[in-house]
Design a protein around this motif. Structure first.
Motif, mmCIF file in Angstrom:
data_model
loop_
_atom_site.group_PDB
_atom_site.id
_atom_site.type_symbol
_atom_site.label_atom_id
_atom_site.label_comp_id
_atom_site.label_asym_id
_atom_site.label_seq_id
_atom_site.Cartn_x
_atom_site.Cartn_y
_atom_site.Cartn_z
ATOM 1 N N GLN A 127 0.815 -1.110 -0.060
ATOM 2 C CA GLN A 127 -0.042 -0.043 -0.127
ATOM 3 C C GLN A 127 0.814 1.111 -0.127
ATOM 4 O O GLN A 127 0.475 2.149 -0.591
ATOM 5 C CB GLN A 127 -1.085 0.141 1.043
ATOM 6 N N ALA B 130 -3.048 1.178 -4.576
ATOM 7 C CA ALA B 130 -3.033 0.951 -3.378
ATOM 8 C C ALA B 130 -4.452 1.068 -2.924
ATOM 9 O O ALA B 130 -4.819 0.144 -1.794
ATOM 10 C CB ALA B 130 -2.167 1.517 -2.634
ATOM 11 N N LYS B 131 -4.965 1.974 -3.224
ATOM 12 C CA LYS B 131 -6.440 2.300 -2.630
ATOM 13 C C LYS B 131 -7.233 0.961 -3.069
ATOM 14 O O LYS B 131 -8.408 0.706 -2.236
ATOM 15 C CB LYS B 131 -6.930 3.423 -3.519
ATOM 16 N N GLU C 277 -7.605 -1.766 -0.182
ATOM 17 C CA GLU C 277 -8.320 -1.531 1.301
ATOM 18 C C GLU C 277 -9.375 -2.789 1.572
ATOM 19 O O GLU C 277 -10.120 -2.754 0.587
ATOM 20 C CB GLU C 277 -8.775 -0.138 1.361
#
Length: 135
Positions: A25, A33-34, A37
């Protein structure tokens, strides 16, 4: 975290995987990277027989990790996922590879996790292998 000279527990593999996910991340481009989540990491000793058969392996010892979910390249904005996105890590095959190769365990867990995340982003095994060779 400790340096491993003996087989880590399931909880220690989970901690290494969490550390690797946090690394991804921080190092992946922000938009990718988002998308990580909420990804669940599950550590089992071995994959079940159904998974081994589904993936076309002869032995559960051949599978170190598996992404369960719909790859981003196959998702529709209208689609509601049936199950949460998950990365399964298989502790005993990872430990067998660790013993056979002598690779650092943290690096090995991170490599398995990143490989499975690449599947999530829609990369094939061949593309991942090519990227690993180039990287």
């Amino acid at each position: 975290m400790r340096s491993f000279t003996t087989a880590p527990t399931t909880e220690e593999i989970v901690a290494l995987a969490d550390e690797a996910l946090a690394w991804a991340q921080r190092h992946f481009p922000r938009d990718l990277a988002k998308l990580l989540e909420g990804v669940a990491i599950v550590v089992d000793d071995l994959p079940d027989d159904e998974t081994v058969e589904e993936m076309g392996f002869d032995s559960p010892w051949e599978l170190t990790g598996l992404w369960r979910g719909v790859p981003l390249t196959q998702r529709s904005v209208l689609q509601t996922p049936d199950q949460p996105e998950m990365v399964h890590l298989y502790r005993l095959p990872i430990l067998a590879e660790w013993i056979e190769t002598g690779e650092d365990l943290r690096s090995l867990v991170r490599n398995v996790l990143i490989h499975e995340i690449a599947h999530h982003f829609g990369f094939s095994d061949e593309e991942i292998t090519r990227l690993e060779r180039e990287g």
